[in-house]
Design a protein around this motif. Structure first.
Motif, PDB file in Angstrom:
ATOM      1  N   CYS A   1      45.436  14.638  32.328  1.00  0.00           N
ATOM      2  CA  CYS A   1      44.626  13.498  32.105  1.00  0.00           C
ATOM      3  C   CYS A   1      43.415  13.448  31.550  1.00  0.00           C
ATOM      4  O   CYS A   1      42.746  12.726  31.010  1.00  0.00           O
ATOM      5  CB  CYS A   1      44.112  12.660  33.681  1.00  0.00           C
ATOM      6  SG  CYS A   1      45.441  12.330  34.625  1.00  0.00           S
ATOM      7  N   GLY A   2      43.026  14.846  31.285  1.00  0.00           N
ATOM      8  CA  GLY A   2      41.881  15.316  30.601  1.00  0.00           C
ATOM      9  C   GLY A   2      40.532  15.056  31.008  1.00  0.00           C
ATOM     10  O   GLY A   2      39.592  14.836  30.420  1.00  0.00           O
ATOM     11  N   THR A   3      40.364  15.088  32.651  1.00  0.00           N
ATOM     12  CA  THR A   3      39.364  14.976  33.204  1.00  0.00           C
ATOM     13  C   THR A   3      39.241  15.458  34.528  1.00  0.00           C
ATOM     14  O   THR A   3      40.343  15.738  35.200  1.00  0.00           O
ATOM     15  CB  THR A   3      38.968  13.411  33.394  1.00  0.00           C
ATOM     16  OG1 THR A   3      38.025  12.975  34.418  1.00  0.00           O
ATOM     17  CG2 THR A   3      40.203  12.659  34.040  1.00  0.00           C
ATOM     18  N   PRO A   4      38.027  16.201  34.951  1.00  0.00           N
ATOM     19  CA  PRO A   4      38.158  16.728  36.389  1.00  0.00           C
ATOM     20  C   PRO A   4      38.434  15.434  37.318  1.00  0.00           C
ATOM     21  O   PRO A   4      38.152  14.326  37.079  1.00  0.00           O
ATOM     22  CB  PRO A   4      36.422  17.014  36.591  1.00  0.00           C
ATOM     23  CG  PRO A   4      36.185  17.355  35.179  1.00  0.00           C
ATOM     24  CD  PRO A   4      36.676  16.232  34.335  1.00  0.00           C
ATOM     25  N   LEU A   5      38.975  15.909  38.511  1.00  0.00           N
ATOM     26  CA  LEU A   5      39.257  15.173  39.541  1.00  0.00           C
ATOM     27  C   LEU A   5      38.026  14.886  40.487  1.00  0.00           C
ATOM     28  O   LEU A   5      37.911  15.627  41.318  1.00  0.00           O
ATOM     29  CB  LEU A   5      40.455  15.561  40.167  1.00  0.00           C
ATOM     30  CG  LEU A   5      40.940  14.912  41.540  1.00  0.00           C
ATOM     31  CD1 LEU A   5      40.975  13.394  41.396  1.00  0.00           C
ATOM     32  CD2 LEU A   5      42.118  15.253  42.260  1.00  0.00           C
ATOM     33  N   MET A   6      37.282  13.935  40.184  1.00  0.00           N
ATOM     34  CA  MET A   6      36.100  13.591  40.850  1.00  0.00           C
ATOM     35  C   MET A   6      36.522  12.585  42.125  1.00  0.00           C
ATOM     36  O   MET A   6      36.960  11.563  41.611  1.00  0.00           O
ATOM     37  CB  MET A   6      34.920  13.013  40.222  1.00  0.00           C
ATOM     38  CG  MET A   6      34.483  13.792  38.917  1.00  0.00           C
ATOM     39  SD  MET A   6      33.207  13.009  37.955  1.00  0.00           S
ATOM     40  CE  MET A   6      31.907  13.162  39.037  1.00  0.00           C
TER      41      MET A   6
ATOM     42  N   MET B   1      40.419  23.338  31.904  1.00  0.00           N
ATOM     43  CA  MET B   1      41.963  22.584  32.008  1.00  0.00           C
ATOM     44  C   MET B   1      41.863  21.588  31.295  1.00  0.00           C
ATOM     45  O   MET B   1      42.828  21.037  31.052  1.00  0.00           O
ATOM     46  CB  MET B   1      42.164  22.660  33.404  1.00  0.00           C
ATOM     47  CG  MET B   1      42.421  24.187  34.261  1.00  0.00           C
ATOM     48  SD  MET B   1      43.729  24.884  33.685  1.00  0.00           S
ATOM     49  CE  MET B   1      45.173  24.077  34.594  1.00  0.00           C
ATOM     50  N   ILE B   2      40.851  20.752  31.286  1.00  0.00           N
ATOM     51  CA  ILE B   2      40.653  19.268  30.616  1.00  0.00           C
ATOM     52  C   ILE B   2      41.364  19.370  29.003  1.00  0.00           C
ATOM     53  O   ILE B   2      41.539  18.325  28.662  1.00  0.00           O
ATOM     54  CB  ILE B   2      39.524  18.592  30.843  1.00  0.00           C
ATOM     55  CG1 ILE B   2      38.249  19.240  30.088  1.00  0.00           C
ATOM     56  CG2 ILE B   2      39.030  18.429  32.153  1.00  0.00           C
ATOM     57  CD1 ILE B   2      36.980  18.768  29.986  1.00  0.00           C
ATOM     58  N   ASP B   3      40.822  20.570  28.514  1.00  0.00           N
ATOM     59  CA  ASP B   3      41.571  20.487  27.150  1.00  0.00           C
ATOM     60  C   ASP B   3      42.906  20.992  26.950  1.00  0.00           C
ATOM     61  O   ASP B   3      43.538  20.907  25.663  1.00  0.00           O
ATOM     62  CB  ASP B   3      40.609  21.731  26.355  1.00  0.00           C
ATOM     63  CG  ASP B   3      39.090  21.511  26.595  1.00  0.00           C
ATOM     64  OD1 ASP B   3      38.661  20.508  26.167  1.00  0.00           O
ATOM     65  OD2 ASP B   3      38.492  22.631  27.360  1.00  0.00           O
ATOM     66  N   LEU B   4      43.670  20.964  28.021  1.00  0.00           N
ATOM     67  CA  LEU B   4      45.194  21.334  27.851  1.00  0.00           C
ATOM     68  C   LEU B   4      45.758  19.802  27.428  1.00  0.00           C
ATOM     69  O   LEU B   4      46.641  19.896  26.891  1.00  0.00           O
ATOM     70  CB  LEU B   4      45.829  21.728  29.135  1.00  0.00           C
ATOM     71  CG  LEU B   4      45.806  23.108  29.482  1.00  0.00           C
ATOM     72  CD1 LEU B   4      44.372  23.848  29.241  1.00  0.00           C
ATOM     73  CD2 LEU B   4      46.565  23.707  30.538  1.00  0.00           C
TER      74      LEU B   4
END
Length: 565
Positions: free
Chosen positions: A252-257, A467-470
């Motif tokens: 998703c390209g975002t940390p899981l907040m 990991m968001i860059d994957l």
């Protein structure tokens, strides 16, 4: 005066109380620091010497005892919880705690920690009883004990993190990260889009590739990497350090907040997982992909099933669906299937999708062999590698690497990887394992390997990334054209150094600090489950979507997050 026999000393409750406190103190110091195990008796011994010299529990001028309950009992118990979490995982991640409490922890495979939890509970009860006795009989401890309670509360990292996340709710401008978010979109697709196979290898960080520290444990993944692109420097942001967080970051390209305190139904489990953003499955489903997820563990745990079902996957298959298909129904572990069984069933699923031939397919897979603390090496590995001692994580790492290579080679032999991109990645850095000191002695990074058409072999790309860059990297590797090489907060690592990642431009710690202080991105992720995001103040313009790194008046000042000033 004759000396008091040692047996009399041991019968005195003073020494039992001091011993219990000393052992617990020593264990806590060793657990949260990098001190070796032999430091435990040293710390406990120093405590006992101090108790003897200062006559704790037996003052020279005693006062009447008091049946009081120490103020420090709760702070000690909370600190004990922190020590337990640190001992279990190496790093205490509040985001993981919040998320799992709301997403669900049913059908977990942490049975091996139940004994440890019981021992911790008994130790804590002994510690609290010993401390209560000491406060009641020694007036000096009663006088200073309230100050001790405040010190314990202030020094507990668990509570420090909670107060930071609570403060984020009332932050005036909590949208620095959200302003950099690019809505994922595919502008153009290749004439013949490739199939996709994603192999998440549990806790298989690339740090294990260091042969000086870890020998040949990672060798099979190194061999696969020689045939494709190997990405180095993929770091771990906060809120990407557990399985679902790593998956969401990379898809998703975002940390899981986590929804946390913003969840509008605090006492009900989540019904959807990050419904406010589009992820890999959403984009590929729009392109006509048939998507399947297979994992050996339960899909009910940590919202895995909810995530995939809500983001474009038509087949979401976990332990409940796969276990009846095993030839040997007893060949399972605490979590579910061993990886050799999972890969055999994954092969069957890919054969089915390939035989249907109704457009491209995508399969996402999650293994278990490398799971901390000791791993779950499969039967096939035991036959190949010999006896497993039950502790050595490098045995399990070697098992996971070999099984992944064997699956890829078997798929190739059957012609099932023609026009197929293969992504091999760790879901996150490992938690506490038998080689923890060696792992944490230097920089660590995640595994990220791409194989397939258009991927030149023997290529190593070193970028400071996360990991968001994957997510955008995977989309571009599949031949899709995306918005300025970006998706979510991620930047494609194939775009070249002129397109800087957030980590390259800002660094890990400032980004982590932003996450602790903000909530706009959190509200975006959980849109529909949380109150509506505040509207932009009238007259304030939102930066264009392609302005990811030049930004608002807040950034023009060069201001850094409060927590890192």
């Amino acid at each position: 005066m004759l000396p008091v026999p040692s047996s009399t000393l041991l019968r005195h409750p003073r020494w039992w109380a001091l011993l219990a406190i000393g052992l617990c103190l020593g264990y806590a110091v060793v657990t949260v620091s990098r001190l070796p195990v032999w430091a435990l008796p040293t710390v406990a011994g120093a405590w006992l010497v101090a108790g003897w010299l200062l006559r704790w529990g037996a003052p020279r001028h005693p006062r009447p005892g008091a049946r009081v309950w120490p103020w420090s009992l709760l702070p000690i118990a909370l600190l004990g919880i922190y020590v337990y979490l640190n001992d279990s995982f190496g790093i205490v991640d509040l985001g993981a705690i919040f998320f799992h409490l709301q997403a669900g922890m049913s059908d977990h495979g942490g049975g091996e920690r139940l004994v440890a939890a019981v021992l911790y509970t008994l130790s804590m009860l002994a510690l609290l009883a010993a401390f209560t006795w000491l406060v009641r009989v020694d007036h000096r401890w009663r006088q200073g004990e309230r100050l001790l309670a405040l010190i314990l509360l202030a020094s507990n990292p668990l509570l420090y993190g909670m107060t930071q996340r609570g403060a984020a709710i009332v932050t005036d401008d909590g949208a620095w990260l959200d302003r950099r978010y690019i809505e994922p979109a595919i502008f153009e697709a290749p004439a013949s889009p490739p199939n996709l196979l994603v192999l998440y290898l549990e806790s298989m960080e690339r740090t294990y590739a260091d042969r000086e520290r870890f020998g040949d444990a990672y060798a099979d993944l190194e061999a696969l990497g020689e045939r494709g692109h190997v990405f180095e420097g993929v770091r771990q942001l906060d809120n990407t350090g557990w399985t679902m967080a790593g998956k969401i970051a990379s898809q998703c390209g975002t940390p899981l907040m986590p929804a946390g305190l913003l969840h509008d139904r605090q006492f009900e489990p989540l019904g959807r997982v990050v419904p406010g953003v589009d992820c890999l499955g959403d984009l590929l489903a729009e392109q006509g992909y048939r998507l399947s997820y297979l994992g050996g563990a339960s899909t009910a745990f940590a919202g895995k099933g909810l995530f995939y079902e809500g983001h474009g996957f038509t087949e979401v298959i976990g332990r409940a669906e796969l276990e009846p298909r095993l030839e040997d129904p007893d060949y399972i572990n605490d979590w579910g299937l061993f990886d050799d069984s999972l890969y055999a069933l994954t092969l069957e699923e890919i054969r089915r999708l390939d035989a249907e031939g109704n457009g491209p397919w995508g399969v996402v897979n999650l293994t278990i062999a490398g799971h901390a603390p000791n791993g779950y090496p499969a039967r096939a590995c035991r036959e190949r590698q010999g006896e497993f001692d039950g502790v050595d994580i490098l045995y399990s790492v070697a098992c996971s690497a070999w099984l992944a290579r064997y699956l890829v080679e078997r798929l190739e032999d059957e012609g099932l990887l023609e026009n197929t991109l293969v992504m091999i990645a760790s879901d996150h850095l490992t938690m506490r394992v038998s080689v923890w000191d060696q792992l944490t002695a230097g920089e660590r990074d995640n595994t990220f390997i791409l194989l397939g058409p258009g991927i030149e072999g023997g290529t190593r790309i070193r970028r400071e990334a996360s990991m968001i860059d994957l997510f955008p990297t995977l989309l571009e590797a599949m031949g899709f054209t995306i918005d300025k090489h970006r998706a979510g907060l991620g930047v494609s690592l194939l775009a070249g150094p002129y397109e800087q990642t957030l980590v390259e431009r800002h660094g890990l710690e400032p980004l982590n600090a932003r996450m602790r202080e903000e909530n706009a991105l959190q509200q975006r992720l959980w849109e529909g489950l949380v109150p509506n995001r505040p509207e932009e103040p009238e007259g304030e313009e939102t930066p264009p979507a392609d302005e990811q790194v030049v930004e608002s008046p807040y950034d023009a000042t060069g201001e850094v997050p409060a927590s890192v000033q």
